[in-house]
Design an enzyme around this catalytic site. Structure first.
Site, PDB file in Angstrom:
ATOM      1  CG  HIS A   1      81.364  16.964 122.742  1.00 29.43           C
ATOM      2  ND1 HIS A   1      80.817  15.839 123.319  1.00 29.43           N
ATOM      3  CD2 HIS A   1      80.619  17.237 121.657  1.00 29.43           C
ATOM      4  CE1 HIS A   1      79.774  15.457 122.586  1.00 29.43           C
ATOM      5  NE2 HIS A   1      79.629  16.295 121.568  1.00 29.43           N
TER       6      HIS A   1
ATOM      7  NE  ARG B   1      76.045  13.006 125.460  1.00 30.72           N
ATOM      8  CZ  ARG B   1      76.009  14.311 125.277  1.00 30.72           C
ATOM      9  NH1 ARG B   1      75.258  15.060 126.070  1.00 30.72           N
ATOM     10  NH2 ARG B   1      76.695  14.885 124.321  1.00 30.72           N
TER      11      ARG B   1
END
Ligand SMILES: Cc1cc2nc3c(=O)[nH]c(=O)nc-3n(C[C@H](O)[C@H](O)[C@H](O)COP(=O)(O)OP(=O)(O)OC[C@H]3O[C@@H](n4cnc5c(N)ncnc54)[C@H](O)[C@@H]3O)c2cc1C
Ligand SMILES: *[C@@H]1O[C@H](CO)[C@@H](O)[C@H](O)[C@H]1NC(C)=O
Length: 502
Positions: free
Chosen positions: A284, A307
Protein backbone atom coordinates in the site's frame (compact mmCIF):
# COMPACT_ATOMS: atom_id res chain seq x y z
CA UNK A 1 5.64 -32.17 71.63
CA UNK A 2 4.48 -28.83 70.33
CA UNK A 3 7.10 -29.10 67.62
CA UNK A 4 6.00 -32.55 66.40
CA UNK A 5 2.32 -31.62 66.32
CA UNK A 6 3.27 -28.62 64.23
CA UNK A 7 5.16 -30.96 61.97
CA UNK A 8 2.12 -33.22 61.67
CA UNK A 9 -0.02 -30.21 60.88
CA UNK A 10 2.43 -29.21 58.17
CA UNK A 11 2.36 -32.74 56.72
CA UNK A 12 -1.41 -32.79 56.76
CA UNK A 13 -1.56 -29.43 55.04
CA UNK A 14 0.86 -30.57 52.35
CA UNK A 15 -1.14 -33.76 51.79
CA UNK A 16 -4.38 -31.80 51.63
CA UNK A 17 -2.88 -29.38 49.12
CA UNK A 18 -1.62 -32.22 46.97
CA UNK A 19 -5.06 -33.82 47.01
CA UNK A 20 -6.81 -30.58 46.13
CA UNK A 21 -4.24 -29.98 43.41
CA UNK A 22 -4.87 -33.41 41.94
CA UNK A 23 -8.58 -32.78 41.94
CA UNK A 24 -8.07 -29.51 40.12
CA UNK A 25 -5.89 -31.24 37.52
CA UNK A 26 -8.42 -34.04 37.22
CA UNK A 27 -11.23 -31.58 36.84
CA UNK A 28 -9.26 -29.75 34.20
CA UNK A 29 -8.63 -32.92 32.23
CA UNK A 30 -12.27 -34.04 32.64
CA UNK A 31 -13.27 -30.76 31.17
CA UNK A 32 -10.80 -31.30 28.36
CA UNK A 33 -12.31 -34.68 27.58
CA UNK A 34 -15.77 -33.28 27.68
CA UNK A 35 -15.02 -30.51 25.20
CA UNK A 36 -12.78 -32.59 22.99
CA UNK A 37 -15.54 -35.06 22.07
CA UNK A 38 -16.26 -33.82 18.58
CA UNK A 39 -15.97 -30.05 18.42
CA UNK A 40 -14.64 -28.33 15.33
CA UNK A 41 -11.39 -26.50 16.03
CA UNK A 42 -11.21 -23.05 14.44
CA UNK A 43 -7.76 -21.46 14.50
CA UNK A 44 -7.72 -17.66 14.47
CA UNK A 45 -10.34 -15.17 15.61
CA UNK A 46 -10.32 -12.69 12.73
CA UNK A 47 -13.36 -12.29 10.51
CA UNK A 48 -12.85 -15.68 8.80
CA UNK A 49 -12.70 -17.56 12.12
CA UNK A 50 -15.58 -15.60 13.66
CA UNK A 51 -17.73 -16.23 10.59
CA UNK A 52 -17.06 -19.98 10.56
CA UNK A 53 -17.59 -20.26 14.35
CA UNK A 54 -20.89 -18.39 14.26
CA UNK A 55 -22.15 -20.42 11.36
CA UNK A 56 -21.20 -23.72 13.04
CA UNK A 57 -22.42 -22.96 16.55
CA UNK A 58 -25.39 -20.72 15.89
CA UNK A 59 -26.77 -22.08 12.62
CA UNK A 60 -25.91 -25.77 12.99
CA UNK A 61 -25.45 -26.17 16.78
CA UNK A 62 -22.13 -27.87 16.09
CA UNK A 63 -19.68 -27.35 18.98
CA UNK A 64 -16.66 -25.15 18.31
CA UNK A 65 -13.40 -24.41 20.01
CA UNK A 66 -11.98 -21.14 18.74
CA UNK A 67 -8.26 -20.70 19.44
CA UNK A 68 -6.18 -17.57 19.05
CA UNK A 69 -2.56 -17.05 19.98
CA UNK A 70 -3.18 -13.36 20.65
CA UNK A 71 -4.59 -12.08 23.92
CA UNK A 72 -7.54 -10.46 22.21
CA UNK A 73 -9.94 -11.26 19.40
CA UNK A 74 -9.90 -9.78 15.91
CA UNK A 75 -6.55 -10.14 14.09
CA UNK A 76 -6.06 -7.70 11.22
CA UNK A 77 -9.78 -7.84 10.52
CA UNK A 78 -10.44 -5.42 13.35
CA UNK A 79 -8.33 -2.77 11.56
CA UNK A 80 -10.20 -2.80 8.25
CA UNK A 81 -11.20 0.72 7.35
CA UNK A 82 -12.89 0.79 3.92
CA UNK A 83 -15.53 -1.94 3.93
CA UNK A 84 -16.77 -5.19 2.43
CA UNK A 85 -17.75 -5.87 -1.17
CA UNK A 86 -21.04 -7.22 -2.43
CA UNK A 87 -22.71 -7.26 -5.84
CA UNK A 88 -26.52 -7.05 -6.11
CA UNK A 89 -26.93 -6.30 -2.42
CA UNK A 90 -30.12 -4.75 -1.07
CA UNK A 91 -28.05 -1.64 -0.30
CA UNK A 92 -27.09 -1.32 -3.96
CA UNK A 93 -30.72 -1.89 -4.92
CA UNK A 94 -32.02 0.83 -2.63
CA UNK A 95 -29.27 3.27 -3.68
CA UNK A 96 -30.00 2.37 -7.33
CA UNK A 97 -26.43 1.27 -8.03
CA UNK A 98 -26.23 -1.06 -11.02
CA UNK A 99 -24.03 -4.09 -10.51
CA UNK A 100 -23.87 -7.83 -11.14
CA UNK A 101 -21.77 -10.77 -9.96
CA UNK A 102 -20.51 -11.04 -13.55
CA UNK A 103 -19.21 -7.46 -13.53
CA UNK A 104 -17.64 -7.99 -10.11
CA UNK A 105 -15.99 -11.18 -11.42
CA UNK A 106 -14.69 -9.32 -14.45
CA UNK A 107 -13.08 -6.66 -12.21
CA UNK A 108 -11.61 -9.37 -9.98
CA UNK A 109 -10.15 -11.40 -12.83
CA UNK A 110 -8.67 -8.28 -14.40
CA UNK A 111 -7.03 -7.29 -11.14
CA UNK A 112 -5.70 -10.85 -10.65
CA UNK A 113 -3.55 -10.47 -13.81
CA UNK A 114 -3.72 -14.10 -14.83
CA UNK A 115 -2.82 -15.47 -11.38
CA UNK A 116 -5.04 -17.25 -8.88
CA UNK A 117 -7.88 -19.71 -9.45
CA UNK A 118 -10.84 -18.41 -11.42
CA UNK A 119 -13.51 -20.75 -9.96
CA UNK A 120 -12.60 -19.40 -6.50
CA UNK A 121 -13.08 -15.85 -7.80
CA UNK A 122 -16.39 -16.85 -9.32
CA UNK A 123 -17.61 -18.22 -6.01
CA UNK A 124 -16.36 -15.12 -4.18
CA UNK A 125 -18.33 -12.81 -6.39
CA UNK A 126 -21.49 -14.87 -6.83
CA UNK A 127 -21.78 -15.52 -3.07
CA UNK A 128 -21.14 -11.87 -2.22
CA UNK A 129 -24.80 -10.89 -2.19
CA UNK A 130 -25.69 -13.61 0.31
CA UNK A 131 -22.61 -12.74 2.41
CA UNK A 132 -23.85 -9.17 2.82
CA UNK A 133 -27.42 -10.22 3.55
CA UNK A 134 -26.20 -12.81 6.10
CA UNK A 135 -24.38 -10.03 7.96
CA UNK A 136 -27.41 -7.77 7.76
CA UNK A 137 -30.03 -10.34 8.70
CA UNK A 138 -28.22 -12.53 11.24
CA UNK A 139 -26.39 -9.73 13.04
CA UNK A 140 -28.43 -6.60 12.36
CA UNK A 141 -25.53 -4.81 10.66
CA UNK A 142 -26.61 -1.89 8.52
CA UNK A 143 -23.96 -1.89 5.78
CA UNK A 144 -26.07 0.81 4.18
CA UNK A 145 -23.35 3.00 2.65
CA UNK A 146 -21.27 2.37 -0.45
CA UNK A 147 -17.92 3.50 -1.82
CA UNK A 148 -16.22 2.87 -5.14
CA UNK A 149 -12.62 1.82 -4.59
CA UNK A 150 -9.76 1.53 -7.11
CA UNK A 151 -10.19 -1.20 -9.74
CA UNK A 152 -13.97 -1.50 -9.23
CA UNK A 153 -16.41 -0.61 -12.02
CA UNK A 154 -19.04 0.54 -9.57
CA UNK A 155 -19.76 1.35 -5.93
CA UNK A 156 -19.89 -1.99 -4.12
CA UNK A 157 -17.82 -1.60 -0.95
CA UNK A 158 -20.22 -1.59 2.01
CA UNK A 159 -19.91 0.11 5.38
CA UNK A 160 -22.46 1.31 7.94
CA UNK A 161 -23.82 4.79 8.49
CA UNK A 162 -23.05 4.25 12.19
CA UNK A 163 -19.58 5.63 11.33
CA UNK A 164 -18.00 2.77 13.26
CA UNK A 165 -15.04 1.59 11.15
CA UNK A 166 -16.16 -1.54 9.24
CA UNK A 167 -13.54 -3.99 10.55
CA UNK A 168 -14.23 -3.03 14.14
CA UNK A 169 -17.98 -3.19 13.63
CA UNK A 170 -17.85 -6.65 12.05
CA UNK A 171 -15.46 -8.15 14.58
CA UNK A 172 -17.18 -6.72 17.64
CA UNK A 173 -20.65 -7.75 16.44
CA UNK A 174 -19.71 -11.30 15.46
CA UNK A 175 -17.61 -11.87 18.56
CA UNK A 176 -20.41 -10.59 20.79
CA UNK A 177 -22.81 -13.11 19.23
CA UNK A 178 -20.32 -15.91 19.77
CA UNK A 179 -19.59 -14.94 23.38
CA UNK A 180 -23.30 -14.84 24.09
CA UNK A 181 -23.70 -18.41 22.84
CA UNK A 182 -20.67 -19.42 24.87
CA UNK A 183 -22.18 -17.96 28.05
CA UNK A 184 -25.53 -19.63 27.49
CA UNK A 185 -24.03 -22.93 26.41
CA UNK A 186 -20.37 -23.40 27.31
CA UNK A 187 -20.33 -26.80 25.59
CA UNK A 188 -21.23 -25.24 22.27
CA UNK A 189 -18.60 -22.50 22.11
CA UNK A 190 -15.22 -22.29 23.85
CA UNK A 191 -12.88 -19.42 23.14
CA UNK A 192 -9.27 -19.99 24.14
CA UNK A 193 -6.98 -16.96 23.81
CA UNK A 194 -3.18 -16.98 24.29
CA UNK A 195 -3.29 -20.41 22.66
CA UNK A 196 -0.88 -20.92 19.79
CA UNK A 197 -1.47 -23.76 17.37
CA UNK A 198 1.74 -25.49 16.28
CA UNK A 199 0.57 -28.57 14.38
CA UNK A 200 -2.33 -30.66 13.12
CA UNK A 201 -2.36 -34.41 13.53
CA UNK A 202 -3.48 -36.41 10.49
CA UNK A 203 -3.72 -40.20 10.74
CA UNK A 204 -2.60 -42.76 8.21
CA UNK A 205 -5.97 -42.84 6.46
CA UNK A 206 -5.68 -39.11 5.83
CA UNK A 207 -8.17 -38.02 8.46
CA UNK A 208 -7.64 -35.04 10.79
CA UNK A 209 -7.37 -36.37 14.33
CA UNK A 210 -6.21 -33.50 16.45
CA UNK A 211 -4.69 -30.08 16.90
CA UNK A 212 -1.57 -29.41 18.91
CA UNK A 213 -1.25 -26.06 20.63
CA UNK A 214 0.66 -24.29 23.35
CA UNK A 215 -1.70 -23.11 26.07
CA UNK A 216 -1.45 -19.90 28.08
CA UNK A 217 0.78 -21.55 30.68
CA UNK A 218 3.24 -22.65 28.01
CA UNK A 219 2.24 -26.31 28.04
CA UNK A 220 1.61 -28.28 24.87
CA UNK A 221 -1.94 -29.60 24.60
CA UNK A 222 -3.76 -31.76 22.11
CA UNK A 223 -7.39 -31.27 21.16
CA UNK A 224 -8.96 -34.30 19.53
CA UNK A 225 -11.04 -33.33 16.54
CA UNK A 226 -11.93 -34.52 13.06
CA UNK A 227 -12.40 -31.04 11.65
CA UNK A 228 -10.14 -28.02 11.72
CA UNK A 229 -10.46 -24.68 10.00
CA UNK A 230 -7.34 -22.57 9.53
CA UNK A 231 -8.21 -18.88 9.69
CA UNK A 232 -4.82 -17.66 10.86
CA UNK A 233 -4.45 -14.70 8.50
CA UNK A 234 -1.51 -13.52 6.37
CA UNK A 235 2.26 -13.20 6.80
CA UNK A 236 2.93 -9.49 6.21
CA UNK A 237 4.71 -9.03 9.54
CA UNK A 238 7.17 -11.90 9.10
CA UNK A 239 10.54 -10.74 7.81
CA UNK A 240 11.58 -14.39 7.38
CA UNK A 241 8.68 -15.09 5.06
CA UNK A 242 9.10 -11.85 3.11
CA UNK A 243 12.77 -12.75 2.69
CA UNK A 244 11.75 -16.17 1.40
CA UNK A 245 9.00 -15.11 -0.99
CA UNK A 246 9.68 -11.51 -2.02
CA UNK A 247 13.03 -10.26 -0.69
CA UNK A 248 12.56 -6.81 -2.26
CA UNK A 249 9.94 -6.09 0.36
CA UNK A 250 11.89 -7.06 3.47
CA UNK A 251 12.89 -3.46 4.19
CA UNK A 252 9.34 -2.12 4.05
CA UNK A 253 7.33 -1.60 7.22
CA UNK A 254 3.80 -3.00 7.43
CA UNK A 255 0.25 -2.16 8.49
CA UNK A 256 -0.20 -5.73 9.77
CA UNK A 257 -0.26 -6.62 13.45
CA UNK A 258 2.68 -8.50 14.98
CA UNK A 259 0.65 -11.74 15.09
CA UNK A 260 0.66 -11.79 11.25
CA UNK A 261 3.49 -14.29 10.87
CA UNK A 262 2.11 -16.92 8.50
CA UNK A 263 1.89 -19.72 11.09
CA UNK A 264 -0.95 -21.36 9.17
CA UNK A 265 0.88 -21.21 5.83
CA UNK A 266 3.95 -22.83 7.43
CA UNK A 267 2.03 -25.61 9.17
CA UNK A 268 -0.03 -26.39 6.07
CA UNK A 269 2.97 -26.34 3.74
CA UNK A 270 4.75 -28.86 5.99
CA UNK A 271 1.68 -31.08 5.88
CA UNK A 272 1.88 -31.08 2.08
CA UNK A 273 -0.48 -28.29 1.06
CA UNK A 274 -0.20 -26.72 -2.37
CA UNK A 275 0.98 -23.17 -1.89
CA UNK A 276 -0.04 -20.64 -4.51
CA UNK A 277 0.96 -17.05 -5.40
CA UNK A 278 3.15 -16.71 -2.30
CA UNK A 279 5.27 -13.97 -3.87
CA UNK A 280 2.21 -11.82 -4.66
CA UNK A 281 2.26 -9.30 -1.85
CA UNK A 282 0.28 -6.09 -1.88
CA UNK A 283 2.15 -2.94 -0.99
CA UNK A 284 0.00 0.00 0.00
CA UNK A 285 1.56 3.34 -0.96
CA UNK A 286 0.56 5.24 2.14
CA UNK A 287 1.47 4.18 5.65
CA UNK A 288 1.94 7.12 8.02
CA UNK A 289 5.42 7.79 9.38
CA UNK A 290 5.23 8.62 13.09
CA UNK A 291 8.04 11.07 13.74
CA UNK A 292 8.37 9.83 17.33
CA UNK A 293 9.19 6.35 16.05
CA UNK A 294 10.32 6.65 12.45
CA UNK A 295 11.87 3.19 12.27
CA UNK A 296 8.93 1.26 13.68
CA UNK A 297 8.11 -1.79 11.57
CA UNK A 298 4.42 -1.15 12.19
CA UNK A 299 2.67 1.77 10.52
CA UNK A 300 -0.80 3.24 10.73
CA UNK A 301 -2.55 3.05 7.36
CA UNK A 302 -3.29 6.43 5.75
CA UNK A 303 -6.67 5.45 4.34
CA UNK A 304 -7.11 5.41 0.59
CA UNK A 305 -9.93 7.89 1.11
CA UNK A 306 -7.41 10.62 1.95
CA UNK A 307 -6.24 10.55 -1.65
CA UNK A 308 -9.73 9.86 -2.97
CA UNK A 309 -11.06 12.95 -1.23
CA UNK A 310 -8.32 15.23 -2.55
CA UNK A 311 -5.03 14.55 -0.76
CA UNK A 312 -1.96 15.08 -2.93
CA UNK A 313 1.55 13.68 -2.63
CA UNK A 314 4.64 15.92 -2.69
CA UNK A 315 8.31 15.11 -3.09
CA UNK A 316 9.76 15.72 0.40
CA UNK A 317 12.72 17.79 -0.85
CA UNK A 318 11.30 19.71 -3.82
CA UNK A 319 7.72 20.05 -2.58
CA UNK A 320 6.49 19.09 -6.08
CA UNK A 321 3.83 16.58 -7.09
CA UNK A 322 5.11 13.54 -8.94
CA UNK A 323 2.17 11.16 -9.57
CA UNK A 324 -1.53 10.80 -10.26
CA UNK A 325 -2.49 10.06 -6.67
CA UNK A 326 -5.60 8.19 -7.80
CA UNK A 327 -3.86 5.53 -9.85
CA UNK A 328 -3.67 1.97 -8.50
CA UNK A 329 -1.80 1.08 -5.31
CA UNK A 330 1.11 -0.48 -7.19
CA UNK A 331 1.68 2.48 -9.50
CA UNK A 332 1.58 5.07 -6.71
CA UNK A 333 4.04 2.90 -4.79
CA UNK A 334 6.33 2.61 -7.80
CA UNK A 335 6.29 6.40 -8.25
CA UNK A 336 7.31 6.99 -4.63
CA UNK A 337 10.09 4.46 -4.98
CA UNK A 338 11.31 5.90 -8.28
CA UNK A 339 11.00 9.64 -7.69
CA UNK A 340 11.38 10.21 -3.96
CA UNK A 341 14.67 10.03 -2.04
CA UNK A 342 15.92 6.44 -2.20
CA UNK A 343 17.35 6.43 1.31
CA UNK A 344 14.08 6.83 3.16
CA UNK A 345 11.34 6.17 0.60
CA UNK A 346 8.94 8.82 1.82
CA UNK A 347 6.59 11.51 0.51
CA UNK A 348 4.47 14.27 2.01
CA UNK A 349 0.69 13.94 1.91
CA UNK A 350 -0.96 17.34 1.78
CA UNK A 351 -4.63 18.05 2.39
CA UNK A 352 -6.78 21.15 2.19
CA UNK A 353 -9.13 22.73 4.70
CA UNK A 354 -12.11 21.58 2.60
CA UNK A 355 -10.89 17.98 2.64
CA UNK A 356 -10.58 18.32 6.41
CA UNK A 357 -14.17 19.44 6.81
CA UNK A 358 -15.30 16.50 4.64
CA UNK A 359 -13.37 13.88 6.55
CA UNK A 360 -13.08 15.54 9.91
CA UNK A 361 -13.44 12.58 12.29
CA UNK A 362 -10.68 10.65 10.52
CA UNK A 363 -8.26 13.55 10.15
CA UNK A 364 -8.85 14.54 13.78
CA UNK A 365 -7.92 11.00 14.73
CA UNK A 366 -4.69 11.15 12.72
CA UNK A 367 -3.91 14.51 14.32
CA UNK A 368 -4.48 13.09 17.80
CA UNK A 369 -1.83 10.49 16.98
CA UNK A 370 0.60 13.20 15.69
CA UNK A 371 0.54 11.68 12.22
CA UNK A 372 -1.05 14.74 10.61
CA UNK A 373 -0.34 18.39 11.47
CA UNK A 374 -2.26 21.58 10.84
CA UNK A 375 -0.39 24.72 9.76
CA UNK A 376 0.16 27.28 7.02
CA UNK A 377 1.86 26.40 3.75
CA UNK A 378 4.90 28.26 5.05
CA UNK A 379 4.92 26.23 8.25
CA UNK A 380 4.67 23.04 6.23
CA UNK A 381 7.65 24.06 4.07
CA UNK A 382 9.68 24.85 7.21
CA UNK A 383 8.52 21.72 9.01
CA UNK A 384 9.90 19.44 6.29
CA UNK A 385 12.83 21.64 5.39
CA UNK A 386 11.73 21.70 1.74
CA UNK A 387 14.58 22.99 -0.41
CA UNK A 388 12.52 24.80 -3.09
CA UNK A 389 11.61 28.44 -2.44
CA UNK A 390 8.30 28.90 -0.59
CA UNK A 391 6.90 30.80 -3.56
CA UNK A 392 7.52 27.87 -5.91
CA UNK A 393 5.63 25.54 -3.59
CA UNK A 394 2.70 27.98 -3.40
CA UNK A 395 2.67 28.35 -7.21
CA UNK A 396 2.61 24.55 -7.51
CA UNK A 397 -0.48 24.33 -5.29
CA UNK A 398 -2.16 27.14 -7.22
CA UNK A 399 -1.43 25.46 -10.54
CA UNK A 400 -2.86 22.16 -9.23
CA UNK A 401 -5.99 23.94 -7.97
CA UNK A 402 -6.70 25.94 -11.13
CA UNK A 403 -5.21 24.20 -14.20
CA UNK A 404 -7.79 22.97 -16.71
CA UNK A 405 -5.89 19.73 -17.26
CA UNK A 406 -3.99 17.92 -14.54
CA UNK A 407 -0.24 17.42 -15.10
CA UNK A 408 -0.55 13.76 -14.12
CA UNK A 409 -4.04 13.08 -15.56
CA UNK A 410 -5.59 12.79 -12.16
CA UNK A 411 -9.22 12.05 -13.11
CA UNK A 412 -10.88 13.68 -10.14
CA UNK A 413 -9.82 16.91 -8.48
CA UNK A 414 -11.91 17.58 -5.39
CA UNK A 415 -11.29 19.66 -2.29
CA UNK A 416 -8.34 21.45 -3.88
CA UNK A 417 -6.45 24.35 -2.25
CA UNK A 418 -8.39 27.05 -4.15
CA UNK A 419 -7.28 29.78 -6.54
CA UNK A 420 -6.33 32.10 -3.68
CA UNK A 421 -3.90 29.69 -2.07
CA UNK A 422 -0.90 31.53 -0.55
CA UNK A 423 1.82 31.00 2.02
CA UNK A 424 -0.65 31.64 4.88
CA UNK A 425 -3.33 29.20 3.69
CA UNK A 426 -4.09 26.51 6.26
CA UNK A 427 -3.19 22.98 5.16
CA UNK A 428 -2.91 19.53 6.79
CA UNK A 429 0.21 17.48 6.26
CA UNK A 430 1.92 14.24 7.17
CA UNK A 431 4.62 11.92 5.91
CA UNK A 432 3.89 8.59 4.27
CA UNK A 433 5.85 5.60 3.09
CA UNK A 434 4.89 2.40 1.21
CA UNK A 435 3.93 -0.50 3.48
CA UNK A 436 3.40 -4.24 3.16
CA UNK A 437 -0.36 -4.60 3.49
CA UNK A 438 -1.77 -7.92 2.34
CA UNK A 439 -0.49 -11.32 1.23
CA UNK A 440 -2.49 -12.65 -1.72
CA UNK A 441 -0.97 -16.14 -1.68
CA UNK A 442 -1.49 -19.00 0.72
CA UNK A 443 -2.61 -22.59 0.93
CA UNK A 444 -4.76 -23.30 -2.10
CA UNK A 445 -8.34 -24.23 -1.28
CA UNK A 446 -11.18 -25.57 -3.40
CA UNK A 447 -14.75 -24.28 -3.61
CA UNK A 448 -15.62 -26.23 -0.44
CA UNK A 449 -12.82 -24.46 1.49
CA UNK A 450 -10.86 -27.72 1.65
CA UNK A 451 -7.09 -27.38 1.67
CA UNK A 452 -5.57 -29.00 -1.44
CA UNK A 453 -2.35 -30.98 -1.81
CA UNK A 454 0.16 -30.61 -4.62
CA UNK A 455 -1.89 -33.06 -6.71
CA UNK A 456 -4.92 -30.71 -6.40
CA UNK A 457 -6.77 -33.22 -4.19
CA UNK A 458 -8.02 -32.54 -0.65
CA UNK A 459 -4.95 -32.84 1.57
CA UNK A 460 -6.84 -34.53 4.41
CA UNK A 461 -10.40 -35.24 5.44
CA UNK A 462 -11.53 -32.46 7.72
CA UNK A 463 -8.88 -29.88 6.81
CA UNK A 464 -10.21 -26.45 5.80
CA UNK A 465 -8.90 -22.91 5.39
CA UNK A 466 -10.55 -19.52 4.93
CA UNK A 467 -9.43 -15.89 4.83
CA UNK A 468 -5.96 -14.50 4.19
CA UNK A 469 -4.22 -17.81 5.01
CA UNK A 470 -5.79 -19.34 1.92
CA UNK A 471 -4.63 -18.68 -1.62
CA UNK A 472 -6.12 -18.48 -5.10
CA UNK A 473 -8.94 -16.03 -4.46
CA UNK A 474 -7.19 -12.80 -5.50
CA UNK A 475 -4.39 -13.75 -7.89
CA UNK A 476 -1.73 -11.06 -8.25
CA UNK A 477 -3.69 -8.21 -6.71
CA UNK A 478 -6.57 -8.02 -4.26
CA UNK A 479 -9.30 -5.46 -4.83
CA UNK A 480 -10.12 -3.24 -1.85
CA UNK A 481 -13.02 -4.71 0.14
CA UNK A 482 -12.55 -8.25 -1.18
CA UNK A 483 -10.60 -9.53 1.78
CA UNK A 484 -13.36 -9.09 4.34
CA UNK A 485 -15.66 -10.63 1.73
CA UNK A 486 -13.41 -13.66 1.31
CA UNK A 487 -13.49 -14.19 5.09
CA UNK A 488 -17.29 -14.31 5.11
CA UNK A 489 -17.75 -16.33 1.91
CA UNK A 490 -15.12 -18.98 2.60
CA UNK A 491 -15.61 -18.99 6.39
CA UNK A 492 -19.30 -19.83 5.88
CA UNK A 493 -18.40 -22.35 3.18
CA UNK A 494 -16.01 -24.20 5.50
CA UNK A 495 -18.74 -24.40 8.15
CA UNK A 496 -21.31 -25.58 5.59
CA UNK A 497 -18.94 -28.27 4.29
CA UNK A 498 -18.34 -29.57 7.80
CA UNK A 499 -22.05 -29.50 8.62
CA UNK A 500 -22.86 -31.53 5.52
CA UNK A 501 -20.57 -34.34 6.74
CA UNK A 502 -20.92 -33.94 10.47
C1 LIG B 1 -5.04 -1.47 8.30
C2 LIG B 1 -5.79 -2.45 7.45
C3 LIG B 1 -6.97 -2.06 6.79
C4 LIG B 1 -7.67 -2.97 6.00
N1 LIG B 1 -8.85 -2.58 5.39
C5 LIG B 1 -9.56 -3.51 4.70
C6 LIG B 1 -10.85 -3.18 4.15
O1 LIG B 1 -11.35 -2.08 4.33
N2 LIG B 1 -11.52 -4.13 3.45
C7 LIG B 1 -11.03 -5.40 3.25
O2 LIG B 1 -11.70 -6.22 2.62
N3 LIG B 1 -9.83 -5.74 3.78
C8 LIG B 1 -9.09 -4.83 4.50
N4 LIG B 1 -7.89 -5.19 5.04
C9 LIG B 1 -7.47 -6.60 4.95
C10 LIG B 1 -8.26 -7.44 5.93
O3 LIG B 1 -8.53 -6.72 7.10
C11 LIG B 1 -7.55 -8.73 6.34
O4 LIG B 1 -6.78 -9.20 5.33
C12 LIG B 1 -8.55 -9.78 6.70
O5 LIG B 1 -9.40 -9.25 7.65
C13 LIG B 1 -7.91 -11.06 7.19
O6 LIG B 1 -8.84 -11.78 7.99
P1 LIG B 1 -8.51 -13.21 8.54
O7 LIG B 1 -9.66 -13.61 9.37
O8 LIG B 1 -8.09 -14.08 7.44
O9 LIG B 1 -7.19 -12.98 9.44
P2 LIG B 1 -6.97 -12.01 10.69
O10 LIG B 1 -8.09 -11.09 10.90
O11 LIG B 1 -5.63 -11.42 10.54
O12 LIG B 1 -6.99 -13.02 11.92
C14 LIG B 1 -6.06 -14.06 12.06
C15 LIG B 1 -5.99 -14.47 13.52
O13 LIG B 1 -5.28 -15.71 13.63
C16 LIG B 1 -4.49 -15.69 14.79
N5 LIG B 1 -3.39 -16.65 14.63
C17 LIG B 1 -2.34 -16.59 13.77
N6 LIG B 1 -1.53 -17.64 13.94
C18 LIG B 1 -2.06 -18.40 14.94
C19 LIG B 1 -1.68 -19.61 15.59
N7 LIG B 1 -0.54 -20.27 15.26
N8 LIG B 1 -2.45 -20.11 16.57
C20 LIG B 1 -3.59 -19.45 16.95
N9 LIG B 1 -4.00 -18.29 16.38
C21 LIG B 1 -3.24 -17.76 15.38
C22 LIG B 1 -4.02 -14.26 14.88
O14 LIG B 1 -3.62 -13.94 16.20
C23 LIG B 1 -5.24 -13.48 14.40
O15 LIG B 1 -6.07 -13.08 15.47
C24 LIG B 1 -7.18 -4.29 5.84
C25 LIG B 1 -6.01 -4.68 6.49
C26 LIG B 1 -5.32 -3.79 7.29
C27 LIG B 1 -4.07 -4.25 7.98
C1 LIG C 1 -8.17 -42.45 11.15
O1 LIG C 1 -9.28 -41.83 11.77
C2 LIG C 1 -10.54 -42.27 11.29
C3 LIG C 1 -11.61 -41.46 11.96
O2 LIG C 1 -11.38 -41.34 13.32
C4 LIG C 1 -10.70 -43.75 11.53
O3 LIG C 1 -11.94 -44.20 11.01
C5 LIG C 1 -9.56 -44.50 10.88
O4 LIG C 1 -9.63 -45.85 11.19
C6 LIG C 1 -8.22 -43.93 11.35
N1 LIG C 1 -7.16 -44.56 10.61
C7 LIG C 1 -6.04 -45.00 11.19
C8 LIG C 1 -5.03 -45.68 10.29
O5 LIG C 1 -5.84 -44.87 12.38
Amino acid sequence: MVRSSRKILLYLTVIALVLIGRQIIQKKSNQMIKVTKQPVVVIGSGLAGLTASNQLANSYKIPVILLDKAKSIGGNSIKASSGINGALSTTQESLKVKDSPELFLEDTVKSAKGKGVEPLMKKLTSDSRSAISWLQESFGLKLDKLAQLGGHSTARTHRSSTNIPPGYELVSTLSKALKKTSEENPDLVQILLNSKVIDVIINKSGQVEGVKYIDETGETQILQTSNVIFSTGGFGYSKDMLEKYNPDLVKLPTTNGEQTTGDGQNILEKLGAKMIDMSEIQVHPTGFIDNANRDSNWKFLAAEALRGLGGILLHPETGKRFVNELSTRDSVTAAIQNYCPKNDNRAIILMSESLYSNYKANVDFYMSKNLVFKGTVKEMVDHYNIKSPLDAVVQGLKHYSTASKDDFNRPLIVNSFGKDVNSNTIVYYGEITPVVHFTMGGAQIDEHSQVLNTANKPLAKGLYAAGEVSGGVHGANRLGGSSLLECVVYGRTAANSIASRY
